[in-house]
Motif scaffolding. Structure first.
Motif, mmCIF file in Angstrom:
data_model
loop_
_atom_site.group_PDB
_atom_site.id
_atom_site.type_symbol
_atom_site.label_atom_id
_atom_site.label_comp_id
_atom_site.label_asym_id
_atom_site.label_seq_id
_atom_site.Cartn_x
_atom_site.Cartn_y
_atom_site.Cartn_z
ATOM 1 N N ARG A 1 0.851 -1.193 0.000
ATOM 2 C CA ARG A 1 0.000 0.000 0.000
ATOM 3 C C ARG A 1 0.888 1.244 0.000
ATOM 4 N N VAL A 2 0.263 2.387 -0.247
ATOM 5 C CA VAL A 2 1.004 3.646 -0.258
ATOM 6 C C VAL A 2 1.179 4.130 1.175
ATOM 7 N N CYS B 1 17.972 8.828 11.409
ATOM 8 C CA CYS B 1 17.801 7.440 10.990
ATOM 9 C C CYS B 1 19.051 6.966 10.246
ATOM 10 N N GLU B 2 19.281 5.659 10.276
ATOM 11 C CA GLU B 2 20.366 5.107 9.470
ATOM 12 C C GLU B 2 20.091 5.339 7.989
ATOM 13 N N MET B 3 18.842 5.117 7.573
ATOM 14 C CA MET B 3 18.435 5.447 6.218
ATOM 15 C C MET B 3 18.174 6.950 6.148
ATOM 16 N N GLU B 4 18.911 7.644 5.283
ATOM 17 C CA GLU B 4 18.883 9.105 5.317
ATOM 18 C C GLU B 4 17.806 9.716 4.433
ATOM 19 N N TRP B 5 17.503 9.064 3.303
ATOM 20 C CA TRP B 5 16.532 9.602 2.353
ATOM 21 C C TRP B 5 15.683 8.459 1.821
ATOM 22 N N VAL B 6 14.446 8.769 1.525
ATOM 23 C CA VAL B 6 13.566 7.804 0.877
ATOM 24 C C VAL B 6 12.934 8.464 -0.338
ATOM 25 N N PHE B 7 12.883 7.712 -1.435
ATOM 26 C CA PHE B 7 12.309 8.181 -2.695
ATOM 27 C C PHE B 7 11.160 7.266 -3.085
ATOM 28 N N ASP B 8 10.075 7.850 -3.545
ATOM 29 C CA ASP B 8 8.963 7.072 -4.102
ATOM 30 C C ASP B 8 9.233 6.908 -5.588
ATOM 31 N N LYS B 9 9.901 5.811 -5.947
ATOM 32 C CA LYS B 9 10.286 5.611 -7.338
ATOM 33 C C LYS B 9 9.066 5.409 -8.239
ATOM 34 N N TYR C 1 8.302 7.656 -11.514
ATOM 35 C CA TYR C 1 8.181 7.017 -12.820
ATOM 36 C C TYR C 1 6.779 7.164 -13.415
ATOM 37 N N GLY C 2 5.906 7.893 -12.710
ATOM 38 C CA GLY C 2 4.581 8.160 -13.240
ATOM 39 C C GLY C 2 3.528 7.158 -12.843
ATOM 40 N N ARG C 3 3.830 6.304 -11.860
ATOM 41 C CA ARG C 3 2.868 5.297 -11.417
ATOM 42 C C ARG C 3 2.522 5.546 -9.961
ATOM 43 N N GLU C 4 1.268 5.693 -9.652
ATOM 44 C CA GLU C 4 0.825 5.883 -8.278
ATOM 45 C C GLU C 4 0.036 4.658 -7.818
ATOM 46 N N GLY C 5 -0.066 4.530 -6.515
ATOM 47 C CA GLY C 5 -0.814 3.399 -5.972
ATOM 48 C C GLY C 5 0.088 2.220 -5.671
ATOM 49 N N ALA C 6 -0.542 1.135 -5.192
ATOM 50 C CA ALA C 6 0.189 -0.058 -4.794
ATOM 51 C C ALA C 6 0.536 -0.918 -6.014
#
Length: 475
Positions: free
Chosen positions: A313-314, A326-334, A338-343
């Motif tokens: 899910r989103v 956080c150890e993970m510094e950045w998060v990207f919604d690939k 890329y033009g696709r939304e949703g699960a």
């Protein structure tokens, strides 16, 4: 003039395109089957989406890269902000450095006052900007030393500078060269408000470099994939060609077990666009101890770890977010980029300067990424991680230090006709796509000047430059 370019990353292609557009005969050799070097991607076997070998980000200040993208007709792959909007999330929610379309650096000043940080941090940030604009260049300093001299306290570093510097330099501020951050700050924030905007790709980096390669080949350039370069041919102080092994390329050849075929590509000039550690092995033994090559062993690497994750899910509602503490510094919604939304939601996490994280087990890194989501995003409470991939690059960038800055070579070498390109050369920038592209353009410029000088000299000294036009032979 015939030029061989060694290395199919952005430095190599920038040089190859610039030379080919000037009507030179150019052959590019890439040892792998995929192009792009340390900025490439592959297609995920399950979802079919592009997976980068680490998410790379550009700025509007990347003028040389964006011009290359425009020339090869790949602007449709670019998603650029008109004005900078950079967001972070912590326990208090999301805050943003959102800069309005004002003249630089007023746009940054306005953006700072809207950021949810203490007033003291905002005032220190203004002091930092004044130091970069009017102060002395921080030659020979680490970034931590420069921050102290500019009056940046612990809170300003934690909330602003350290996360940005780590992302830009891929090296802890205690070791990183301050002059590189100084240069990026000037280009991104002090010249044009549009230079500050983030630039994303609508596809993986592999798609962009393939577009560059298509443009290059469509104009007559030659790309040889699977060409493992064994060494440079140097005679009487001048480069004469490149020896390489051409691996099997077709399915039939691979199935038949065809061994690599030894070949020699003769050249009037060679542009080496490989990392510093790879260049040493290509040089004849007698040249390895001479400048600038003797210093190559001192170019260490700094690692990057990335985690690709697909959720049912989103959970993250923005294309990019910084994850504080956080150890993970950045998060990207690939998927969104890329033009696709949703699960399923396709997320990519980045750990820069990942000296500690690189040695961890994959399961621990995935757990750290999932933990960051559960910590900051309530929607993660009922979400499921469908699958995840972990990638490590132990030499993602050169390890930028004040000592190394003095060793970064320019394009010219003592071997006549051999020119250097790569983000590790003396570009004035950290290890970025823009630095790579600028280095390739500069190497091409010097190669063209070398060709013109050789033509004006004694033809007996020019070797193949005036006696032969192109072609390769087996060796």
């Amino acid at each position: 003039m015939k030029v061989v370019v060694v290395g199919g990353g952005f430095a190599g292609f920038a040089a190859a395109v610039a030379l080919q557009e000037r009507r030179h005969e150019v052959v590019l050799l890439e040892r792998r089957g995929v192009l792009g070097g340390r900025a490439t991607s592959s297609r995920d076997a399950v979802t079919g989406e592009d997976v980068d070998n680490g998410t790379h980000l550009m700025l509007g200040a990347y003028t040389a890269t964006l011009e290359l993208v425009r020339r090869v007709g790949a602007s449709d792959l670019v998603l650029a902000q008109d004005d900078l909007k950079l967001e972070w999330v912590d326990e208090k929610g999301v805050t943003a450095l959102e800069c309005p379309p004002l003249r630089a650096p007023l746009h940054l000043l306005a953006g700072l006052f809207g950021l949810r940080v203490p007033l003291s941090v905002k005032l220190q940030a203004i002091r930092m900007g004044l130091a970069v604009r009017f102060g002395r260049r921080p030659e020979g300093l680490t970034l931590a030393e420069y921050f102290r001299r500019c009056g940046q306290g612990e809170a300003a570093r934690r909330l602003l500078w350290d996360p940005l510097a780590l992302a830009v330099l891929n090296e802890p501020v205690e070791r990183a060269a301050a002059i590189l951050f100084h240069r990026v700050y000037q280009e991104a924030f002090l010249r044009d408000h549009r230079a500050s905007g983030l630039v994303f790709l609508r596809r993986g980096w592999g798609a962009l470099v393939e577009r560059v390669a298509s443009y290059f080949e469509g104009r007559g350039g030659v790309v040889r994939r699977g060409a493992r370069v064994e060494g440079l041919v140097v005679e009487s102080g001048r480069v004469r060609g490149v020896g390489y092994g051409q691996r099997a390329r077709t399915r039939e050849e691979v199935a038949a077990g065809r061994p690599a075929e030894a070949r020699l590509e003769t050249a009037d000039a060679v542009v080496s666009a490989v990392p510093a550690h790879a260049l040493t092995g290509l040089l004849p033994e007698e040249w390895r101890s001479r400048p600038p090559f003797a210093a190559l062993a001192r170019f260490g690497g700094s690692p990057i770890v990335s985690v690709e994750m697909w959720l049912d899910r989103v959970v993250v509602e923005r294309p990019m977010l910084g994850l504080r503490d956080c150890e993970m510094e950045w998060v990207f919604d690939k998927g969104r980029l890329y033009g696709r939304e949703g699960a399923p939601q396709h997320l990519a996490f980045i750990v820069s300067s990942a000296y500690r994280s690189a040695s961890k087990a994959n399961a621990d890194l995935v757990a750290a990424a999932e933990g960051a989501l559960r910590r900051y995003f309530p929607a993660m409470a009922g979400a499921t991680v469908e699958r995840a991939l972990v990638q490590r690059d132990p030499r993602a960038t050169f390890a930028s230090s004040p000592e190394l800055e003095a060793l970064r070579p320019g394009p010219d070498t003592e071997i006549a006709g051999l020119f250097l390109a790569g983000d590790w050369t003396d570009t004035g920038l950290p290890a970025t796509i823009e630095g790579a592209v600028r280095s390739g353009l500069r190497a091409a410029q010097h190669a063209r000047a070398f060709g013109m000088t050789a033509r004006e000299g004694d033809p007996r000294d020019c070797g193949p430059l005036v006696a032969r036009r192109g072609g390769s032979s087996s060796g």
